[in-house]
Scaffold this active site. Structure first.
Site, PDB file in Angstrom:
ATOM      1  CG  HIS A 155      -1.578  -1.215   1.268  1.00 25.15           C
ATOM      2  ND1 HIS A 155      -2.881  -1.522   0.508  1.00 25.15           N
ATOM      3  CD2 HIS A 155      -1.485  -2.440   2.180  1.00 25.15           C
ATOM      4  CE1 HIS A 155      -3.239  -2.679   0.706  1.00 25.15           C
ATOM      5  NE2 HIS A 155      -2.248  -3.298   1.946  1.00 25.15           N
ATOM      6  CB  SER A 274      14.332  21.016 -15.067  1.00 22.77           C
ATOM      7  OG  SER A 274      13.975  22.307 -15.278  1.00 22.77           O
ATOM      8  CE  LYS A 280      12.856  18.868 -11.104  1.00 26.40           C
ATOM      9  NZ  LYS A 280      11.879  18.029 -10.229  1.00 26.40           N
ATOM     10  CD  GLU A 287       9.116  10.960 -14.864  1.00 29.55           C
ATOM     11  OE1 GLU A 287       9.146  11.401 -13.754  1.00 29.55           O
ATOM     12  OE2 GLU A 287       9.159  11.687 -16.089  1.00 29.55           O
TER      13      GLU A 287
END
Ligand code: ARG
Length: 509
Positions: A155, A274, A280, A287
């Protein structure tokens, strides 16, 4: 001799499209089966000559024209409704009417079904290769990180400590089944529809086994209507590819979450920056791997929906079914390759992982097991540890311990987890009226509170203990080797067929 010169056309212009011509055409997707179609044409011509349906001279003429067409390449093909018609036109353009004998005893229906199966075999083996690379990378991680303790989740909540190796082998196991699904799809695609003609067979004495053999198929699709009309082999292939994509999406999601917590350091090659935020480092490749599941399942849905309710035998809908499979094969193979690279180059910071592994009293199950092993009913142990977890959560921040219990049975045990041990003692008293030392050996309970020991104690088969993982790794290596052999056998069979066909063709020249 020119096809136009002696008035030969593959088909008259009737039904050739007009305004709908480009809509009717599959040329945009057919480059994918150009090589396959040439092989199918050659095998068919060789068989026609062997069966004396055409004579050897005619076969030689057609086969040399096919060499020429191959040499010129897909882009040099004349305009056509599809690659089959375009190649035939190109052959007739080169050698005249005799080129029209190539299409004796077949139809584009059995022809296209055969081409798709030929090409799909290669694509499935490429997909298996990529999946094996990912499994190999995961096995390497398991080897290197067998002792690297990390939090395990259910979970998305800290559940029990595990290891990076155990996590890695969990995906290897799923991908091993995905490999089996891809190989199954290969084996069922590996049957020849050629010789089925439009769907209803042919009056000519064709040798279907012979063309199957020349093209490296294991056998033939027996029923000619089934052979021309069915695309379940595509659906099975895309289902297997979708399963790989879904597995990879879970792995990618885990890595994205781990990166968020600083549990994994992706190599720069598999990260992105980024354009505005200079600090970043984003896990973009993972992804995109995660997103590929959407494409694959989309391809499956498109394909299944296109196939659903199609009447026997051939319907042109099938032309739009095929590219979904090509797309899925490309996307999923790419995603598996990228996932393999990302996994192979990632670093696992052991200290951060170990610190997080004990968070949220995630050793609780192991502590309850230790109490139960000392003779307490597991339900009572569960109650005690649940209470201790609550108390330790309440104490978090203040570090206040229940004063009266500090020197009673557990005070001799020191170390990182002594506060939790005190909480267990307090809970034991509350639930049973007895101190922990009367119920179990506090040293054993203290050991269970340590994430590394806690993991090492879970040495049941397939469990995360380093010894259990190392034993599992032996099986994993054996299964990887078996699957490598399975690919190599299939590749060798296909390569041998390519050589045999080339030798047969050469014997006519
Ligand atoms: N391009 C077609 C396909 O992909 C080839 C078969 C055409 N057959 C026909 N009867 N129109 O399915």
């Amino acid at each position: 001799m020119s096809g136009e010169g002696d008035g030969t056309v593959v088909r008259r212009d009737r039904f050739s499209g007009g305004p709908a011509r480009s809509f009717l055409s599959s040329m945009g997707a057919d480059h994918r089966i150009f090589a396959a179609d040439l092989a199918v044409d050659r095998a068919h011509v060789v068989m026609l000559a062997e069966q004396e349906i055409i004579d050897d001279g005619e076969a030689a003429t057609i086969l040399s024209a096919l060499d020429d067409v191959e040499e010129a390449g897909f882009d040099a093909l004349p305009d056509g409704e599809d690659v089959h018609e375009a190649i035939e036109t190109a052959v007739v353009e080169r050698v005249g009417r005799v080129g029209g004998k190539m299409h004796t005893a077949r139809s584009r229906n059995d022809e296209v079904a055969t081409c798709i199966r030929c090409r799909l075999r290669e694509d499935l083996l490429a997909a298996v290769d990529a999946v094996l690379a990912l499994r190999g990378a995961l096995a390497e991680v398991a080897e290197a990180e067998a002792e690297t303790v990390m939090p395990g989740y259910t979970h998305l909540q800290p559940a029990q400590p595990t290891t990076v190796a155990h996590w890695a082998l969990s995906y290897e196991g799923t991908l091993a089944r995905d490999t089996g699904r891809l190989l199954d799809a290969f084996d069922r695609a590996n049957e020849s529809p050629l010789g089925a003609a439009a769907f209803a067979g042919t009056t000519f004495d064709v040798d279907r086994e012979r063309t199957a053999d020349l093209l490296g198929f294991d056998g033939v699709v027996a029923n000619s209507m089934d052979a021309s009309a069915s695309r379940d082999f595509l659906l099975e292939a895309v289902a297997a590819l979708s399963s790989v994509a879904v597995t990879c999406s879970g792995l990618a999601e885990d890595v994205v979450l781990f990166a968020n917590r600083g549990f994994v350091e992706l190599d720069d090659d598999y990260s992105s920056t980024s354009s505005i935020m200079p600090q970043k480092k984003n896990p973009d490749t993972l992804e995109l791997v995660r997103a590929t599941a959407g494409d694959a399942v989309g391809a499956y849905t498109s394909l299944a929906t296109t196939l659903k309710g199609l009447p026997r035998a051939y319907n042109r809908d099938l032309q739009r079914a095929t590219p979904h499979a090509w797309q899925a094969a490309d996307d999923v193979t790419d995603a598996a390759e990228v996932a393999a690279g990302a996994v192979a180059t990632a670093e696992w910071p052991a200290e951060e992982l170990a610190a997080a592994a004990g968070e949220g009293f995630s050793t609780a199950t192991g502590v309850a097991d230790a109490l139960a092993a000392a003779g307490m009913p597991f339900r009572t142990a569960h109650e005690i540890v649940a209470l201790a977890a609550e108390q330790s959560e309440a104490a978090d921040g203040s570090n206040a311990l229940p004063e009266s219990h500090v020197d009673d049975g557990v005070s001799g045990v020191s170390g990182e987890h002594s506060a939790d041990l005190v909480a267990v003692d307090a809970a034991a008293r509350e639930v049973t009226g007895e101190p922990l030392s009367a119920l179990a050996d506090p040293e054993v309970v203290a050991a269970a509170l340590d994430p590394a020991t806690n993991v090492a104690q879970r040495d049941s088969a397939g469990g995360p203990a380093p010894d259990a993982v190392r034993a599992a790794l032996d099986d994993v290596r054996a299964s990887l080797a078996a699957d490598e052999r399975a690919i190599a056998d299939r590749e060798a069979a296909l390569a041998a067929a390519v050589d045999d066909l080339a030798a047969e063709v050469a014997s006519y020249e």
